[in-house]
Design a protein around this motif. Sequence first.
Motif, PDB file in Angstrom:
ATOM      1  N   CYS A   7     -33.805  -8.218   5.276  1.00 38.54           N
ATOM      2  CA  CYS A   7     -34.313  -6.842   5.292  1.00 38.54           C
ATOM      3  C   CYS A   7     -35.121  -6.606   6.571  1.00 38.54           C
ATOM      4  N   LYS A   8     -35.874  -7.631   6.964  1.00 41.44           N
ATOM      5  CA  LYS A   8     -36.676  -7.484   8.195  1.00 41.44           C
ATOM      6  C   LYS A   8     -35.764  -7.354   9.416  1.00 41.44           C
ATOM      7  N   ILE A   9     -34.675  -8.110   9.441  1.00 43.67           N
ATOM      8  CA  ILE A   9     -33.712  -7.965  10.541  1.00 43.67           C
ATOM      9  C   ILE A   9     -33.105  -6.561  10.517  1.00 43.67           C
ATOM     10  N   HIS A  38     -20.303 -17.702  14.887  1.00 43.25           N
ATOM     11  CA  HIS A  38     -20.862 -17.697  13.521  1.00 43.25           C
ATOM     12  C   HIS A  38     -21.760 -16.473  13.392  1.00 43.25           C
ATOM     13  N   LEU A  39     -21.238 -15.482  12.666  1.00 45.11           N
ATOM     14  CA  LEU A  39     -21.947 -14.216  12.484  1.00 45.11           C
ATOM     15  C   LEU A  39     -22.292 -14.043  11.017  1.00 45.11           C
ATOM     16  N   LEU A  40     -23.213 -13.149  10.750  1.00 46.04           N
ATOM     17  CA  LEU A  40     -23.567 -12.799   9.373  1.00 46.04           C
ATOM     18  C   LEU A  40     -23.392 -11.298   9.217  1.00 46.04           C
ATOM     19  N   ALA A  41     -22.728 -10.900   8.149  1.00 44.96           N
ATOM     20  CA  ALA A  41     -22.589  -9.481   7.820  1.00 44.96           C
ATOM     21  C   ALA A  41     -23.412  -9.212   6.572  1.00 44.96           C
ATOM     22  N   ILE A  42     -24.289  -8.222   6.647  1.00 46.78           N
ATOM     23  CA  ILE A  42     -25.144  -7.888   5.499  1.00 46.78           C
ATOM     24  C   ILE A  42     -25.122  -6.379   5.247  1.00 46.78           C
ATOM     25  N   PRO A  43     -25.284  -5.992   3.980  1.00 49.47           N
ATOM     26  CA  PRO A  43     -25.557  -4.579   3.720  1.00 49.47           C
ATOM     27  C   PRO A  43     -27.037  -4.305   4.013  1.00 49.47           C
ATOM     28  N   ARG A  44     -27.357  -3.092   4.410  1.00 48.01           N
ATOM     29  CA  ARG A  44     -28.777  -2.752   4.592  1.00 48.01           C
ATOM     30  C   ARG A  44     -29.517  -2.820   3.258  1.00 48.01           C
ATOM     31  N   LYS A  45     -28.805  -2.469   2.208  1.00 45.19           N
ATOM     32  CA  LYS A  45     -29.423  -2.481   0.884  1.00 45.19           C
ATOM     33  C   LYS A  45     -29.694  -3.918   0.447  1.00 45.19           C
ATOM     34  N   GLU A  54     -24.613  -4.674  -8.829  1.00 43.43           N
ATOM     35  CA  GLU A  54     -24.515  -3.564  -9.788  1.00 43.43           C
ATOM     36  C   GLU A  54     -23.194  -2.826  -9.532  1.00 43.43           C
ATOM     37  N   PRO A  55     -22.654  -2.172 -10.561  1.00 42.05           N
ATOM     38  CA  PRO A  55     -21.377  -1.464 -10.372  1.00 42.05           C
ATOM     39  C   PRO A  55     -21.403  -0.511  -9.179  1.00 42.05           C
ATOM     40  N   GLU A  56     -22.549   0.144  -8.959  1.00 45.54           N
ATOM     41  CA  GLU A  56     -22.606   1.122  -7.859  1.00 45.54           C
ATOM     42  C   GLU A  56     -22.604   0.456  -6.479  1.00 45.54           C
ATOM     43  N   ASP A  57     -22.777  -0.890  -6.438  1.00 47.34           N
ATOM     44  CA  ASP A  57     -22.759  -1.597  -5.153  1.00 47.34           C
ATOM     45  C   ASP A  57     -21.361  -2.070  -4.765  1.00 47.34           C
ATOM     46  N   SER A  58     -20.427  -2.008  -5.692  1.00 45.99           N
ATOM     47  CA  SER A  58     -19.105  -2.589  -5.441  1.00 45.99           C
ATOM     48  C   SER A  58     -18.410  -1.931  -4.260  1.00 45.99           C
ATOM     49  N   GLN A  59     -18.487  -0.599  -4.180  1.00 44.51           N
ATOM     50  CA  GLN A  59     -17.811   0.114  -3.099  1.00 44.51           C
ATOM     51  C   GLN A  59     -18.377  -0.283  -1.748  1.00 44.51           C
ATOM     52  N   GLN A  60     -19.690  -0.479  -1.712  1.00 42.90           N
ATOM     53  CA  GLN A  60     -20.343  -0.897  -0.469  1.00 42.90           C
ATOM     54  C   GLN A  60     -19.781  -2.225   0.028  1.00 42.90           C
ATOM     55  N   ASP A  96     -31.927 -14.959   0.125  1.00 41.41           N
ATOM     56  CA  ASP A  96     -31.568 -14.198  -1.079  1.00 41.41           C
ATOM     57  C   ASP A  96     -31.329 -12.714  -0.790  1.00 41.41           C
ATOM     58  N   HIS A  97     -30.496 -12.439   0.184  1.00 37.09           N
ATOM     59  CA  HIS A  97     -30.017 -11.089   0.511  1.00 37.09           C
ATOM     60  C   HIS A  97     -28.533 -11.306   0.792  1.00 37.09           C
ATOM     61  N   ILE A  98     -27.686 -10.692  -0.001  1.00 36.46           N
ATOM     62  CA  ILE A  98     -26.255 -11.020   0.057  1.00 36.46           C
ATOM     63  C   ILE A  98     -25.732 -10.925   1.492  1.00 36.46           C
ATOM     64  N   HIS A  99     -24.917 -11.909   1.858  1.00 33.02           N
ATOM     65  CA  HIS A  99     -24.381 -11.939   3.227  1.00 33.02           C
ATOM     66  C   HIS A  99     -23.051 -12.666   3.236  1.00 33.02           C
ATOM     67  N   PHE A 100     -22.225 -12.263   4.177  1.00 29.58           N
ATOM     68  CA  PHE A 100     -20.971 -12.952   4.456  1.00 29.58           C
ATOM     69  C   PHE A 100     -21.138 -13.715   5.757  1.00 29.58           C
ATOM     70  N   HIS A 101     -20.868 -15.025   5.728  1.00 31.23           N
ATOM     71  CA  HIS A 101     -20.762 -15.787   6.968  1.00 31.23           C
ATOM     72  C   HIS A 101     -19.381 -15.486   7.551  1.00 31.23           C
ATOM     73  N   ILE A 102     -19.338 -15.114   8.807  1.00 28.00           N
ATOM     74  CA  ILE A 102     -18.076 -14.877   9.508  1.00 28.00           C
ATOM     75  C   ILE A 102     -17.939 -15.984  10.550  1.00 28.00           C
ATOM     76  N   LEU A 103     -16.953 -16.845  10.351  1.00 26.65           N
ATOM     77  CA  LEU A 103     -16.783 -18.004  11.230  1.00 26.65           C
ATOM     78  C   LEU A 103     -15.475 -17.869  11.995  1.00 26.65           C
ATOM     79  N   GLY A 104     -15.498 -18.251  13.252  1.00 24.79           N
ATOM     80  CA  GLY A 104     -14.274 -18.183  14.028  1.00 24.79           C
ATOM     81  C   GLY A 104     -14.486 -18.730  15.422  1.00 24.79           C
ATOM     82  N   GLY A 105     -13.534 -18.439  16.287  1.00 25.38           N
ATOM     83  CA  GLY A 105     -13.575 -18.976  17.641  1.00 25.38           C
ATOM     84  C   GLY A 105     -12.830 -20.298  17.660  1.00 25.38           C
ATOM     85  N   GLY A 106     -11.761 -20.394  18.384  1.00 21.44           N
ATOM     86  CA  GLY A 106     -10.971 -21.621  18.366  1.00 21.44           C
ATOM     87  C   GLY A 106     -10.209 -21.750  17.062  1.00 21.44           C
TER      88      GLY A 106
END
Length: 111
Positions: A7-9, A38-45, A54-60, A96-106
């Motif tokens: 959240c601070k980021i 190696h990147l991280l993708a996060i929702p602002r929420k 929550e069901p209302e977060d699924s679309q996000q 403890d803030h949901i995130h996707f690790h995005i790995l790649g390169g090579g």
Amino acid sequence: MTDCVFCKIANGDIPSSILYEDDDMLVFKDLHPKAPIHLLAIPRKHIKNLFELEPEDSQQLADMLKKIPALADQLNLSNGFRLIQNNGEGGGQIVDHIHFHILGGGQLPAM
Ligand code: 5GP
Ligand code: ZN
């Protein structure tokens, strides 16, 4: 959440190398990369993890999953990438803030 590092980021209170951001999400470099890219993708929420989705977060999250491949060129990942998403202590989740690790390169090893 005030004591949440991601959240601070998202608020700009902690500096990070942000490669993409919009009203809903950010993509930034992981501080301790485990792959050439190696990147991280996060929702602002602040959502803790999939256990607390929550069901209302699924679309996000669905929107994020569509956005990541759409950004592949911009993120230097047009050759392909791997997504990892850890849930809870046993899943290796440290932040403890949901995130996707995005790995790649090579060429990543097969799992
Ligand atoms: P987790 O184990 O929770 O799935 O992954 C958390 C990730 O966040 C780790 O790969 C760690 O290197 C990264 N990380 C933790 N604190 C920071 C930070 O302050 N800035 C950035 N850019 N990454 C962080
Ligand atoms: Zn948070």
